[in-house]
Design an enzyme around this catalytic site. Structure first.
Site, short mmCIF file in Angstrom:
data_model
loop_
_atom_site.label_atom_id
_atom_site.label_comp_id
_atom_site.label_asym_id
_atom_site.label_seq_id
_atom_site.Cartn_x
_atom_site.Cartn_y
_atom_site.Cartn_z
N HIS A 1 -3.77 6.10 3.31
CA HIS A 1 -4.46 4.88 2.89
C HIS A 1 -3.82 3.62 3.51
O HIS A 1 -4.51 2.74 4.02
CB HIS A 1 -4.42 4.80 1.36
CG HIS A 1 -5.30 3.77 0.75
ND1 HIS A 1 -4.89 2.46 0.57
CD2 HIS A 1 -6.56 3.82 0.26
CE1 HIS A 1 -5.86 1.78 -0.01
NE2 HIS A 1 -6.89 2.57 -0.22
N ASP B 1 0.85 -1.19 0.00
CA ASP B 1 0.00 0.00 0.00
C ASP B 1 0.89 1.25 0.00
O ASP B 1 1.92 1.27 -0.66
CB ASP B 1 -0.92 -0.03 1.23
CG ASP B 1 -2.27 0.61 0.98
OD1 ASP B 1 -2.30 1.83 0.78
OD2 ASP B 1 -3.29 -0.10 1.00
N SER C 1 -11.15 -0.91 -0.76
CA SER C 1 -9.85 -0.86 -0.07
C SER C 1 -10.00 -1.17 1.41
O SER C 1 -9.09 -1.73 2.03
CB SER C 1 -9.22 0.52 -0.22
OG SER C 1 -8.61 0.68 -1.47
#
Length: 798
Positions: free
Chosen positions: A226, A153, A564
């Site tokens: 994220h 990520d 996600s």
């Protein structure tokens, strides 16, 4: 013979260098990144390392190495070399050089690089994972303490409480990874929780140029948010109190709170580059992770050209469970990504928690909306002037700005018109939070973000920088009509905080990508859904919760939505299941999650599609919503060995070279093709494809599926099949009863689907149209219900 092969390769390489014309400067500037898979055994003995061989091969293919002006960086042509998932490398080359290299002995495949993008508290409780339950999945697996989850990520913010190692034991002895230091990230940032951290930027910088280190950090530290968010969903520790701007107050925890984390940063300002993603897979396999969590999406291409499919195959073959996000392209069909059958593809659903922020209009109507806004509220005793930014002569600044103003794009709103008013903005183009910033800068008092027809009724709660809310398509239409008809339209936003016990839940999130698989419709995708709507998880410093540059608010947690967020839920659950069943393969874990998933909501009714309000189908939710408590003891599993995947690829009519680029070895497809079709992969679902006949559609067609199930229950058991056939179909199973004498025994069955009628509702299936019908087979032994969907797709000829 082998030495002659090597000599031929070297001779051709040198001859190519001497005889080929120099590459023009214009062609050099057209270089692209390619990923090259090679036969590792084909390395000529004169080269001391594979890297030397690779560099020579690229130089030969480029044919301008003797001119000294290659345009390469000081490190030479190679970006990454790979040795764990396959032998190969990535490099910048001209298209003609890549074509030449593809003809070189020892080269199996060349993949043009793709740039991919991110698919972007209460979920453990919603899933039934309670820390106080002494006999539950968490307790029986010691919260996943001996398992390692690799998160590919944007990196991590290691100082967050979610990544504390308090109370954890020593690092698992099998761990071979490391903590790589970098800008703003010391090796001491790792601990007994965060046991590995690496970053890969070679592919990104080869394409985009050297990174701007005033905006990004050359290290595993997260400057996006994220990666921190997804890592804490998978394996965050228990943290109390936790909230975002006062919303979702409670205890925050990941799925496997004691599982160890290894982060691999591959996503940067310009996206996530395939060559870097493969480098992360290569490192993760070598490091010894048990699970890979990948919340990154991209374009669906044949598996032999899909870097994620190639990397994940090697990981699965090494016994590593790989979960990936299905993508946020919903609610349209054929939008699902990461569809390789060895990857567990995860869609998103809601939980029984929401953040209502309703719109009250001057005519008394109250319309539902959602928001996470924690700033100064609107005055309770005041209705504000209400305008639609796309109305002619309203908020637009003239000069053709009407369309831009309707979307509230940067610079499109006239302050003199907007000031002190609540502005209705259409969804699309720029981010939802960015629209609010545009309204705020123009002096607006608030914003109503209205879905379009394609978005439907699906709502996402955002941390807006001004009083703002999101409403569905029907509410948006009603508000616009009210503005157009009222002499002095007014309204306000009513922020109602956090609401628990929402019904119905779960529903399939509107944005969640839908099947069928564009690449292999014989395999049902997505596989399952998991919580992905309005998820609270850890967040880094230096990034406001709205995710835009002007937002300087600080928060330890943030609320985000996307597949996600759903993917790491399944990653964490897979770690718990692996801890409980160390001998289970990645396919066995996926089977347990799929066959125990549920498709009813908390009202006991069929699960709905948020976009339409209608009952969801298998292309929306796969087999259903994950149920970790039942997955712990599924009764039967559908296991798959690497050779089974090779047979599947054979039945897709892939060439031996295509297959070798994925599996690193050739394949004899004779037996596989004789045995059946691609749908005969031992998958826990059944997808029957029929070519319908336009008109009365009375032609009968049939297909069959062979499956083998393994008894993972406690000793002897007798399972009987219960079948619900798709409408217009006849389904038979042989045998109807499976008698297991012991745990671990395997038994096979045949399921036959016959299409009895292909007509549509009007008695005919229109030319060029398709119809989808669902059913299921459930194997029951009195204790377990092993459910698999049966989907029939009929495509009428033109």
């Amino acid at each position: 013979m082998k030495e002659n092969h090597h000599f031929t390769f070297l001779f051709l390489a040198v001859l190519f260098c001497l005889s080929s014309p120099a590459i023009s400067s214009s062609e050099k500037t057209g270089r692209k990144t390619y990923i090259v898979c090679v036969d590792g055994e084909a390395k000529p003995s004169v080269f001391p390392t594979h890297a030397h061989w690779y560099e020579t091969a690229v130089a030969a293919a480029e044919a301008d190495s003797f001119e000294g002006d290659t345009g390469w960086t000081s490190g030479g042509p190679l970006i990454h070399t790979y040795s764990s998932i396959f032998h190969g490398f990535s490099a910048r080359m001209t298209p003609s050089a890549a074509a030449a290299l593809s003809e070189t002995a020892g080269v199996l495949a060349i993949l043009p690089e793709q740039v991919r993008h991110l698919d972007t508290t209460r979920s453990p409780q919603f899933l039934g994972l309670k820390s106080s339950d002494s006999s539950g999945l968490l307790a029986e697996t010691d919260f996943g303490s001996d398992l390692v989850i690799g998160v590919i990520d944007t990196g991590i913010w290691p100082e967050r409480r979610s990544f504390s190692d308090s109370g954890l034991g020593t690092i698992p002895a099998k761990w071979r990874g490391t903590c790589v230091a970098g800008t703003g990230f010391l090796t001491t940032a790792c601990n007994r929780k965060l046991i590995g951290a690496r970053y890969f930027s070679g592919g990104y910088e080869a394409t985009s140029g050297r990174m701007n280190e005033t905006a990004e950090l050359r290290s595993a530290r997260d400057t996006d948010g994220h990666g921190t968010h997804t890592a804490s969903i998978a394996a965050g520790r228990y943290v109390y109190p936790a909230s975002t701007l006062g919303y979702a107050r409670g205890v925050a925890a990941g799925m496997a709170p004691k599982a160890r984390l290894a982060v691999y940063k591959v996503c940067w300002a310009a996206g996530c580059f395939d060559s870097d993603i493969l480098a992360a897979f290569d490192a993760a396999v070598a490091d010894g992770v048990n699970v890979v969590s990948l919340s990154v999406g991209g374009v669906v291409v044949p598996y032999y050209l899909d870097a994620i499919a190639v990397g994940s195959f090697a990981a699965v073959e090494a016994g590593i469970f790989v979960s990936a996000s299905a993508g946020n392209g919903g609610p349209g069909g054929l939008t699902v990504t990461n569809v390789a059958p060895w990857v567990t593809t995860v869609g998103a659903g809601s939980m029984d928690r929401s953040f209502p922020a309703d719109v009250r209009l001057g005519n008394g109507r109250v319309l539902p909306g959602v928001s996470v806004y924690g700033g100064p509220p609107l005055r309770k005793d005041l209705l504000y002037p209400l305008i639609y930014a796309g109305s002619p002569g309203e908020a637009s600044g003239g000069g053709g700005e009407g369309y831009s103003a309707s979307l509230c794009l940067e610079g499109s709103l006239s302050p003199s018109t907007v000031k002190g008013k609540i502005v209705v903005c259409d969804r699309g183009v720029n981010s939802r939070a960015a629209k609010g910033e545009v309204v705020r800068k123009a002096g607006g008092a608030g914003m109503i973000l209205a879905n379009g027809v394609f978005d439907g009724e699906g709502l996402v709660a955002d941390c807006h920088v001004l009083p703002g809310t999101a409403v569905g398509a029907s509410a948006g239409d009603e508000i616009r009509k009210y503005i157009a008809s009222a002499a002095t339209p007014t309204g306000t936003i009513l922020f109602r905080g956090t609401r628990l016990g929402v019904r119905p839940a779960p529903v399939v999130a509107s944005f969640s990508a839908r099947g069928p698989s564009p690449q292999s419709p014989e395999i049902l995708k997505p596989d399952v859904i998991a919580p992905g709507l309005n998820i609270l998880a850890a967040w880094p410093d230096g990034i406001g919760p709205a995710g835009i540059d002007s937002d300087h608010r600080q928060t330890e947690f943030n609320i985000l939505s996307g597949t996600s967020m759903a993917c790491p839920h399944v990653s964490g659950l897979a770690a718990l299941l692996k801890a409980a069943h160390p001998d289970w393969s990645p396919a066995a874990i996926r089977s347990a999650l799929m066959t125990t998933a549920y498709n009813k909501d908390n009202e006991g009714k069929p699960m709905l599609d948020e976009a339409t309000g209608n009952v969801s189908g298998v292309f929306d939710a796969g087999t259903g919503h994950v149920d970790p408590r039942r997955a712990m003891d599924p009764g039967l599993i559908y296991d798959i060995a690497p050779m089974d995947y090779i047979n599947f690829l054979c039945n897709l009519n892939y060439t031996s070279e295509n297959i070798k680029s994925i599996t690193r070895r050739g394949a004899d497809c004779t037996g596989a093709k004789r045995a059946g079709h691609a749908g005969n992969l031992n998958y826990p679902s059944f997808s029957a494809l029929f070519a319908g006949v336009a008109g009365n559609g009375k032609t009968r067609q049939s297909t069959h599926f062979l499956r083998t199930v393994t008894n993972v229950g406690r000793g002897a058991a007798v399972y009987r099949a219960e079948i619900s056939a798709p409408a217009g179909s006849k389904v038979e199973v042989e045998p109807l009863e499976l008698r297991f004498r012991r745990t671990g025994q395997k038994l096979s069955f045949l399921l036959r689907v016959e299409l009895e009628a292909a007509e549509g509702e009007g008695g005919r299936l229109p030319a060029g149209s398709s119809a989808v019908r669902g059913g299921e087979i459930v194997w029951k032994d009195g204790q377990h219900s092993v459910r698999s969907p049966i989907v029939v797709t009929i495509q009428a000829s033109l």
